[in-house]
Design a protein around this motif. Structure first.
Motif, PDB file in Angstrom:
ATOM      1  N   ILE A  36       0.842  -1.202   0.000  1.00  0.00           N
ATOM      2  CA  ILE A  36       0.000   0.000   0.000  1.00  0.00           C
ATOM      3  C   ILE A  36       0.874   1.248   0.000  1.00  0.00           C
ATOM      4  CG2 ILE A  36      -1.639   1.336   1.392  1.00  0.00           C
ATOM      5  CD1 ILE A  36      -3.023  -1.356   2.007  1.00  0.00           C
ATOM      6  N   CYS A  37       1.961   1.225   0.761  1.00  0.00           N
ATOM      7  CA  CYS A  37       2.897   2.352   0.746  1.00  0.00           C
ATOM      8  C   CYS A  37       3.506   2.540  -0.638  1.00  0.00           C
ATOM      9  CB  CYS A  37       3.988   2.151   1.794  1.00  0.00           C
ATOM     10  SG  CYS A  37       3.381   2.198   3.495  1.00  0.00           S
ATOM     11  N   SER A  38       3.788   1.449  -1.331  1.00  0.00           N
ATOM     12  CA  SER A  38       4.313   1.524  -2.690  1.00  0.00           C
ATOM     13  C   SER A  38       3.292   2.136  -3.648  1.00  0.00           C
ATOM     14  CB  SER A  38       4.729   0.132  -3.167  1.00  0.00           C
ATOM     15  OG  SER A  38       5.173   0.174  -4.494  1.00  0.00           O
ATOM     16  N   TYR A  39       2.017   1.796  -3.483  1.00  0.00           N
ATOM     17  CA  TYR A  39       0.965   2.393  -4.320  1.00  0.00           C
ATOM     18  C   TYR A  39       0.948   3.910  -4.119  1.00  0.00           C
ATOM     19  CZ  TYR A  39      -0.960  -2.436  -4.246  1.00  0.00           C
ATOM     20  OH  TYR A  39      -1.149  -3.787  -4.314  1.00  0.00           O
ATOM     21  N   ILE A  40       1.085   4.341  -2.870  1.00  0.00           N
ATOM     22  CA  ILE A  40       1.084   5.776  -2.554  1.00  0.00           C
ATOM     23  C   ILE A  40       2.297   6.447  -3.194  1.00  0.00           C
ATOM     24  CG2 ILE A  40       1.318   7.448  -0.668  1.00  0.00           C
ATOM     25  CD1 ILE A  40      -0.366   5.388   1.035  1.00  0.00           C
ATOM     26  N   GLU A  41       3.452   5.817  -3.099  1.00  0.00           N
ATOM     27  CA  GLU A  41       4.657   6.370  -3.718  1.00  0.00           C
ATOM     28  C   GLU A  41       4.468   6.535  -5.227  1.00  0.00           C
ATOM     29  OE1 GLU A  41       9.384   5.442  -3.713  1.00  0.00           O
ATOM     30  OE2 GLU A  41       8.039   3.746  -4.075  1.00  0.00           O
ATOM     31  N   CYS A  42       3.925   5.514  -5.871  1.00  0.00           N
ATOM     32  CA  CYS A  42       3.701   5.588  -7.322  1.00  0.00           C
ATOM     33  C   CYS A  42       2.767   6.738  -7.675  1.00  0.00           C
ATOM     34  CB  CYS A  42       3.152   4.263  -7.840  1.00  0.00           C
ATOM     35  SG  CYS A  42       4.371   2.937  -7.832  1.00  0.00           S
ATOM     36  N   SER A  43       1.728   6.931  -6.902  1.00  0.00           N
ATOM     37  CA  SER A  43       0.795   8.028  -7.165  1.00  0.00           C
ATOM     38  C   SER A  43       1.475   9.379  -6.983  1.00  0.00           C
ATOM     39  CB  SER A  43      -0.426   7.917  -6.255  1.00  0.00           C
ATOM     40  OG  SER A  43      -1.328   8.968  -6.522  1.00  0.00           O
ATOM     41  N   ARG A  44       2.271   9.513  -5.927  1.00  0.00           N
ATOM     42  CA  ARG A  44       2.965  10.775  -5.649  1.00  0.00           C
ATOM     43  C   ARG A  44       3.896  11.145  -6.795  1.00  0.00           C
ATOM     44  NH1 ARG A  44       7.838  10.892  -3.696  1.00  0.00           N
ATOM     45  NH2 ARG A  44       7.689   8.866  -2.678  1.00  0.00           N
ATOM     46  N   VAL A  45       4.677  10.179  -7.256  1.00  0.00           N
ATOM     47  CA  VAL A  45       5.627  10.445  -8.338  1.00  0.00           C
ATOM     48  C   VAL A  45       4.887  10.699  -9.655  1.00  0.00           C
ATOM     49  CG1 VAL A  45       7.497   9.438  -9.711  1.00  0.00           C
ATOM     50  CG2 VAL A  45       7.490   9.189  -7.208  1.00  0.00           C
ATOM     51  N   GLU A  46       3.864   9.889  -9.951  1.00  0.00           N
ATOM     52  CA  GLU A  46       3.094  10.089 -11.183  1.00  0.00           C
ATOM     53  C   GLU A  46       2.408  11.451 -11.191  1.00  0.00           C
ATOM     54  OE1 GLU A  46      -0.915   8.293 -12.765  1.00  0.00           O
ATOM     55  OE2 GLU A  46       0.712   6.841 -13.044  1.00  0.00           O
ATOM     56  N   MET A  47       1.893  11.889 -10.046  1.00  0.00           N
ATOM     57  CA  MET A  47       1.255  13.205  -9.958  1.00  0.00           C
ATOM     58  C   MET A  47       2.230  14.299 -10.391  1.00  0.00           C
ATOM     59  SD  MET A  47       1.062  16.166  -7.851  1.00  0.00           S
ATOM     60  CE  MET A  47       1.927  15.629  -6.405  1.00  0.00           C
ATOM     61  N   ARG A  48       3.477  14.220  -9.952  1.00  0.00           N
ATOM     62  CA  ARG A  48       4.485  15.200 -10.370  1.00  0.00           C
ATOM     63  C   ARG A  48       4.731  15.125 -11.866  1.00  0.00           C
ATOM     64  NH1 ARG A  48       8.374  13.720  -5.868  1.00  0.00           N
ATOM     65  NH2 ARG A  48       9.445  12.542  -7.463  1.00  0.00           N
ATOM     66  N   GLU A  49       4.940  13.896 -12.364  1.00  0.00           N
ATOM     67  CA  GLU A  49       5.270  13.702 -13.772  1.00  0.00           C
ATOM     68  C   GLU A  49       4.154  14.160 -14.709  1.00  0.00           C
ATOM     69  OE1 GLU A  49       8.144  12.417 -15.228  1.00  0.00           O
ATOM     70  OE2 GLU A  49       9.071  12.515 -13.249  1.00  0.00           O
ATOM     71  N   ILE A  50       2.917  13.969 -14.314  1.00  0.00           N
ATOM     72  CA  ILE A  50       1.775  14.345 -15.148  1.00  0.00           C
ATOM     73  C   ILE A  50       1.473  15.837 -15.062  1.00  0.00           C
ATOM     74  CG2 ILE A  50      -0.747  14.059 -15.436  1.00  0.00           C
ATOM     75  CD1 ILE A  50       0.870  11.639 -16.424  1.00  0.00           C
ATOM     76  N   ASN A  51       1.526  16.403 -13.859  1.00  0.00           N
ATOM     77  CA  ASN A  51       1.061  17.775 -13.653  1.00  0.00           C
ATOM     78  C   ASN A  51       2.118  18.851 -13.841  1.00  0.00           C
ATOM     79  OD1 ASN A  51      -1.895  17.677 -12.759  1.00  0.00           O
ATOM     80  ND2 ASN A  51      -0.931  15.987 -11.660  1.00  0.00           N
ATOM     81  N   PHE A  52       3.383  18.528 -13.616  1.00  0.00           N
ATOM     82  CA  PHE A  52       4.443  19.507 -13.891  1.00  0.00           C
ATOM     83  C   PHE A  52       5.716  18.782 -14.337  1.00  0.00           C
ATOM     84  CE2 PHE A  52       3.274  19.263  -9.394  1.00  0.00           C
ATOM     85  CZ  PHE A  52       4.413  18.784  -8.756  1.00  0.00           C
ATOM     86  N   PRO A  53       5.637  18.158 -15.538  1.00  0.00           N
ATOM     87  CA  PRO A  53       6.744  17.321 -16.017  1.00  0.00           C
ATOM     88  C   PRO A  53       8.068  18.059 -16.179  1.00  0.00           C
ATOM     89  CG  PRO A  53       5.147  17.705 -17.766  1.00  0.00           C
ATOM     90  CD  PRO A  53       4.543  18.221 -16.499  1.00  0.00           C
ATOM     91  N   ASP A  54       8.043  19.293 -16.661  1.00  0.00           N
ATOM     92  CA  ASP A  54       9.305  20.011 -16.855  1.00  0.00           C
ATOM     93  C   ASP A  54      10.011  20.266 -15.533  1.00  0.00           C
ATOM     94  OD1 ASP A  54       8.835  20.005 -19.560  1.00  0.00           O
ATOM     95  OD2 ASP A  54       8.029  22.048 -19.604  1.00  0.00           O
ATOM     96  N   ILE A  55       9.242  20.610 -14.504  1.00  0.00           N
ATOM     97  CA  ILE A  55       9.820  20.850 -13.179  1.00  0.00           C
ATOM     98  C   ILE A  55      10.250  19.519 -12.567  1.00  0.00           C
ATOM     99  CG2 ILE A  55       9.377  21.784 -10.873  1.00  0.00           C
ATOM    100  CD1 ILE A  55       7.162  23.549 -12.238  1.00  0.00           C
ATOM    101  N   ALA A  56       9.411  18.490 -12.708  1.00  0.00           N
ATOM    102  CA  ALA A  56       9.702  17.186 -12.117  1.00  0.00           C
ATOM    103  C   ALA A  56      10.979  16.574 -12.692  1.00  0.00           C
ATOM    104  CB  ALA A  56       8.528  16.242 -12.329  1.00  0.00           C
ATOM    105  N   ARG A  57      11.236  16.819 -13.965  1.00  0.00           N
ATOM    106  CA  ARG A  57      12.390  16.208 -14.640  1.00  0.00           C
ATOM    107  C   ARG A  57      13.611  17.110 -14.687  1.00  0.00           C
ATOM    108  NH1 ARG A  57       8.377  14.177 -19.215  1.00  0.00           N
ATOM    109  NH2 ARG A  57       7.380  12.539 -17.992  1.00  0.00           N
ATOM    110  N   ASP A  58      13.498  18.314 -14.143  1.00  0.00           N
ATOM    111  CA  ASP A  58      14.634  19.234 -14.129  1.00  0.00           C
ATOM    112  C   ASP A  58      15.750  18.616 -13.283  1.00  0.00           C
ATOM    113  OD1 ASP A  58      16.484  21.270 -13.613  1.00  0.00           O
ATOM    114  OD2 ASP A  58      14.943  22.824 -13.525  1.00  0.00           O
ATOM    115  N   PRO A  59      16.925  18.364 -13.873  1.00  0.00           N
ATOM    116  CA  PRO A  59      17.987  17.692 -13.121  1.00  0.00           C
ATOM    117  C   PRO A  59      18.506  18.503 -11.929  1.00  0.00           C
ATOM    118  CG  PRO A  59      18.778  18.382 -15.278  1.00  0.00           C
ATOM    119  CD  PRO A  59      17.306  18.663 -15.248  1.00  0.00           C
TER     120      PRO A  59
END
Length: 144
Positions: A36-59
């Motif tokens: 269940i904690c892993s499901y939450i982690e996946c959602s948290r990371v996906e939320m960043r990638e979907i909603n602000f991809p340029d910021i999320a992927r900024d090295p």
């Protein structure tokens, strides 16, 4: 401002669906708490990638989870899927707090909160949340 009820689906502006894998179940044939904690982690990371991809992927940006707490409320077995809701609860200078809910239909299986600090990978410290990220986070505020 009133705190949202994280056990209610209506609190969340963002959802992802996670497939329950056979390997996620424990000896009692329930989904293991760590899964269940892993499901939450996946959602948290996906939320960043979907909603602000340029910021999320900024090295230059690091995403440092400095606190995570979870409350388990019900159990579910295999097979199936769960929906994980994610919402912004608070935004500070260099950190933000996300609320999460894991649902099987309308049944809330778990709620959680994650505190993330925006890190500066160049100097290893934290950095202030820039205005463009703050704007994106505001769009994901929890619904009360």
């Amino acid at each position: 401002m009133a705190e949202p009820d994280l056990s209610q689906r209506a609190a969340y502006p963002y959802f992802t669906t996670e497939k329950i894998r056979f390997g996620d179940i424990d000896r009692q044939n329930h989904v293991n708490n760590l899964a269940i904690c892993s499901y939450i982690e996946c959602s948290r990371v996906e939320m960043r990638e979907i909603n602000f991809p340029d910021i999320a992927r900024d090295p230059a940006n690091g995403w440092l989870v400095v606190h995570f707490e979870v409350s388990f409320k019900a159990s579910i077995g295999y097979p199936g899927t769960v929906d994980v809701g994610t919402a912004v609860l608070r935004i500070a200078n260099s950190s933000y707090v996300l609320g999460h809910g894991v649902f099987a239909g309308d049944l809330c299986l778990a709620t959680a909160q994650t505190v993330t600090v925006l890190g500066d990978r160049q100097n290893g410290g934290k950095r202030p949340i820039p205005d463009n990220l703050r704007t994106e986070l505001e769009k994901l505020r929890a619904r009360v």
